[in-house]
Design a protein around this motif. Structure first.
Motif, PDB file in Angstrom:
ATOM      1  N   ASP A  91       0.737  -1.360  -0.206  1.00  0.00           N
ATOM      2  CA  ASP A  91      -0.031   0.027  -0.069  1.00  0.00           C
ATOM      3  C   ASP A  91       0.889   1.216  -0.002  1.00  0.00           C
ATOM      4  O   ASP A  91       0.317   2.126  -0.307  1.00  0.00           O
ATOM      5  CB  ASP A  91      -0.991  -0.172   1.243  1.00  0.00           C
ATOM      6  N   VAL A  92       2.082   1.193   0.589  1.00  0.00           N
ATOM      7  CA  VAL A  92       2.782   2.544   0.605  1.00  0.00           C
ATOM      8  C   VAL A  92       4.156   2.459  -0.142  1.00  0.00           C
ATOM      9  O   VAL A  92       4.619   3.725  -0.269  1.00  0.00           O
ATOM     10  CB  VAL A  92       3.354   2.571   2.068  1.00  0.00           C
ATOM     11  N   MET A  93       4.475   1.303  -0.880  1.00  0.00           N
ATOM     12  CA  MET A  93       5.728   1.457  -1.643  1.00  0.00           C
ATOM     13  C   MET A  93       5.760   2.167  -2.871  1.00  0.00           C
ATOM     14  O   MET A  93       7.053   2.671  -3.081  1.00  0.00           O
ATOM     15  CB  MET A  93       6.274  -0.069  -1.827  1.00  0.00           C
ATOM     16  N   ASP A  94       4.764   2.543  -3.531  1.00  0.00           N
ATOM     17  CA  ASP A  94       4.829   3.241  -4.701  1.00  0.00           C
ATOM     18  C   ASP A  94       4.547   4.896  -4.256  1.00  0.00           C
ATOM     19  O   ASP A  94       3.698   5.426  -4.509  1.00  0.00           O
ATOM     20  CB  ASP A  94       3.709   2.836  -5.655  1.00  0.00           C
ATOM     21  N   ALA A  95       5.758   5.368  -3.839  1.00  0.00           N
ATOM     22  CA  ALA A  95       5.933   6.591  -3.281  1.00  0.00           C
ATOM     23  C   ALA A  95       6.601   7.577  -4.064  1.00  0.00           C
ATOM     24  O   ALA A  95       7.407   8.617  -3.231  1.00  0.00           O
ATOM     25  CB  ALA A  95       6.176   6.482  -1.641  1.00  0.00           C
ATOM     26  N   GLY A  96       6.983   7.529  -5.140  1.00  0.00           N
ATOM     27  CA  GLY A  96       7.689   8.405  -5.849  1.00  0.00           C
ATOM     28  C   GLY A  96       9.282   7.576  -6.022  1.00  0.00           C
ATOM     29  O   GLY A  96       9.544   6.693  -5.583  1.00  0.00           O
ATOM     30  N   PRO A  97      10.010   8.110  -7.010  1.00  0.00           N
ATOM     31  CA  PRO A  97      11.287   7.704  -7.300  1.00  0.00           C
ATOM     32  C   PRO A  97      12.282   7.596  -6.157  1.00  0.00           C
ATOM     33  O   PRO A  97      13.335   6.811  -6.398  1.00  0.00           O
ATOM     34  CB  PRO A  97      11.582   8.360  -8.501  1.00  0.00           C
ATOM     35  N   GLN A  98      12.067   8.316  -5.096  1.00  0.00           N
ATOM     36  CA  GLN A  98      13.358   8.542  -4.223  1.00  0.00           C
ATOM     37  C   GLN A  98      12.685   8.134  -2.805  1.00  0.00           C
ATOM     38  O   GLN A  98      13.161   8.646  -1.703  1.00  0.00           O
ATOM     39  CB  GLN A  98      14.001   9.857  -4.231  1.00  0.00           C
ATOM     40  N   GLY A  99      11.550   7.421  -2.634  1.00  0.00           N
ATOM     41  CA  GLY A  99      11.344   6.915  -1.326  1.00  0.00           C
ATOM     42  C   GLY A  99      12.187   6.151  -0.647  1.00  0.00           C
ATOM     43  O   GLY A  99      12.931   5.659  -1.074  1.00  0.00           O
ATOM     44  N   THR A 100      12.007   6.443   0.737  1.00  0.00           N
ATOM     45  CA  THR A 100      12.793   5.560   1.886  1.00  0.00           C
ATOM     46  C   THR A 100      11.916   4.878   2.539  1.00  0.00           C
ATOM     47  O   THR A 100      11.039   5.398   3.410  1.00  0.00           O
ATOM     48  CB  THR A 100      13.937   6.841   2.441  1.00  0.00           C
ATOM     49  N   LEU A 101      12.069   3.659   2.703  1.00  0.00           N
ATOM     50  CA  LEU A 101      11.829   2.627   3.618  1.00  0.00           C
ATOM     51  C   LEU A 101      12.767   2.520   4.821  1.00  0.00           C
ATOM     52  O   LEU A 101      14.039   2.361   4.481  1.00  0.00           O
ATOM     53  CB  LEU A 101      11.094   1.457   3.084  1.00  0.00           C
ATOM     54  N   LEU A 102      11.929   2.201   6.179  1.00  0.00           N
ATOM     55  CA  LEU A 102      12.995   1.964   7.022  1.00  0.00           C
ATOM     56  C   LEU A 102      12.576   0.656   7.854  1.00  0.00           C
ATOM     57  O   LEU A 102      11.318   0.812   8.134  1.00  0.00           O
ATOM     58  CB  LEU A 102      12.750   3.169   8.225  1.00  0.00           C
ATOM     59  N   PHE A 103      13.348  -0.304   7.817  1.00  0.00           N
ATOM     60  CA  PHE A 103      13.058  -1.659   8.393  1.00  0.00           C
ATOM     61  C   PHE A 103      13.536  -1.617   9.876  1.00  0.00           C
ATOM     62  O   PHE A 103      14.867  -1.419   9.842  1.00  0.00           O
ATOM     63  CB  PHE A 103      13.509  -2.779   7.542  1.00  0.00           C
ATOM     64  N   ALA A 168      10.117  -5.614  -1.089  1.00  0.00           N
ATOM     65  CA  ALA A 168      10.711  -4.205  -1.296  1.00  0.00           C
ATOM     66  C   ALA A 168      11.875  -4.246  -2.525  1.00  0.00           C
ATOM     67  O   ALA A 168      11.516  -3.282  -3.333  1.00  0.00           O
ATOM     68  CB  ALA A 168      11.442  -3.762  -0.190  1.00  0.00           C
ATOM     69  N   ALA A 169      12.499  -5.368  -2.505  1.00  0.00           N
ATOM     70  CA  ALA A 169      13.363  -5.400  -3.721  1.00  0.00           C
ATOM     71  C   ALA A 169      12.691  -5.316  -5.224  1.00  0.00           C
ATOM     72  O   ALA A 169      12.992  -4.780  -6.043  1.00  0.00           O
ATOM     73  CB  ALA A 169      14.302  -6.546  -3.653  1.00  0.00           C
ATOM     74  N   GLU A 170      11.448  -6.141  -4.930  1.00  0.00           N
ATOM     75  CA  GLU A 170      10.676  -6.281  -6.105  1.00  0.00           C
ATOM     76  C   GLU A 170       9.930  -4.986  -6.704  1.00  0.00           C
ATOM     77  O   GLU A 170       9.353  -4.909  -7.720  1.00  0.00           O
ATOM     78  CB  GLU A 170       9.471  -7.551  -6.094  1.00  0.00           C
TER      79      GLU A 170
END
Length: 246
Positions: A91-103, A168-170
């Protein structure tokens, strides 16, 4: 965003109680957060924009202490809230070309998790991802440390962190695990596109299987005089470095 339904409903210990001005006001401002009841001193109520129809119980300061941890700085206001609905990582990963996820890999201290949310909001992280069973629940302690950021940054809880890293890699994220033993600096590991930062618990660090699901391990350039940083400090520095990448 698509939702899975109510995440953690009324637990046996009761609903979360958020306290302190920032946490309470942010909860009231969040249209996705259901605030069930406010516990307020009359002095605090006079400074708060209380929604019409909200259930309010006026209390003395000593009465409010029953709703918060010992000596917690409630500032005269406590909100009984429903936990936010769960979200899928997709739901959140398509957040633009420079998004940053924190695991976060088994970071369990609620003060650290709350402080990490505050940094995640400050540096526009896409979301914070934790394991469902190895992270604190939504609570007043987390919300207070987050200073309102719990309402701003999606909290994604997953059953298996390694599987979430594959997902996330996909979606095009370059997965960087922070590890003090790595030779590469974080600044050299970051890509100009989507990055996923992976931090382990203090002392334990990243678990082996989680590290195996990272594309690169990297370290922060800290002095040899210190072995490591508090995980919330490390997260803030890593998020800053990500925000400043070229």
């Amino acid at each position: 965003m698509a939702k899975r339904g109510r995440a953690r409903k009324e637990a046996k210990r009761g609903l979360p109680h958020f306290y302190g001005r920032h946490a309470v006001e942010a909860a009231l401002d969040n249209e996705d957060r259901e605030v069930k009841k406010l516990f307020l001193t009359r002095e605090a109520a006079a400074t708060l924009d209380i929604p019409e129809g909200m259930q309010v119980q006026y209390c003395e300061v000593t009465d409010l202490a029953r709703h918060v941890p010992k000596d917690a700085p409630h500032q005269g206001m406590v909100a009984e809230v429903m936990p936010l609905d769960d979200l899928y990582l997709a739901d959140v990963m398509d957040a633009g070309p420079q998004g940053t996820l924190l695991f976060l890999d088994q970071v369990t201290d609620p003060h650290n998790v709350g402080a990490i949310f505050r940094s995640a909001a400050a540096f526009d992280a896409v979301a914070v991802v934790t394991q469902d069973r190895h992270a604190p629940p939504e609570s007043g302690v987390v919300a207070k440390a987050a200073s309102g950021a719990l309402e701003l940054v999606p909290w994604i809880r997953v059953v298996n962190l390694s599987r979430a890293l594959i997902e996330a890699a996909e979606a095009g994220y370059w997965r960087i695990g922070l590890a003090g033993e790595s030779e590469m600096l974080l600044s050299d590991a970051l890509t100009p596109g989507r990055n996923a930062l992976v931090l382990g618990a203090e002392g334990e660090g990243l678990r082996h299987n989680v590290g195996e699901h990272c594309d690169q391990l990297a370290r922060l350039p800290i002095s040899d005089r210190m072995e490591s940083l508090n995980v919330s400090n490390a997260a803030a520095i890593a998020l800053y470095a990500t925000a400043m990448r070229g």
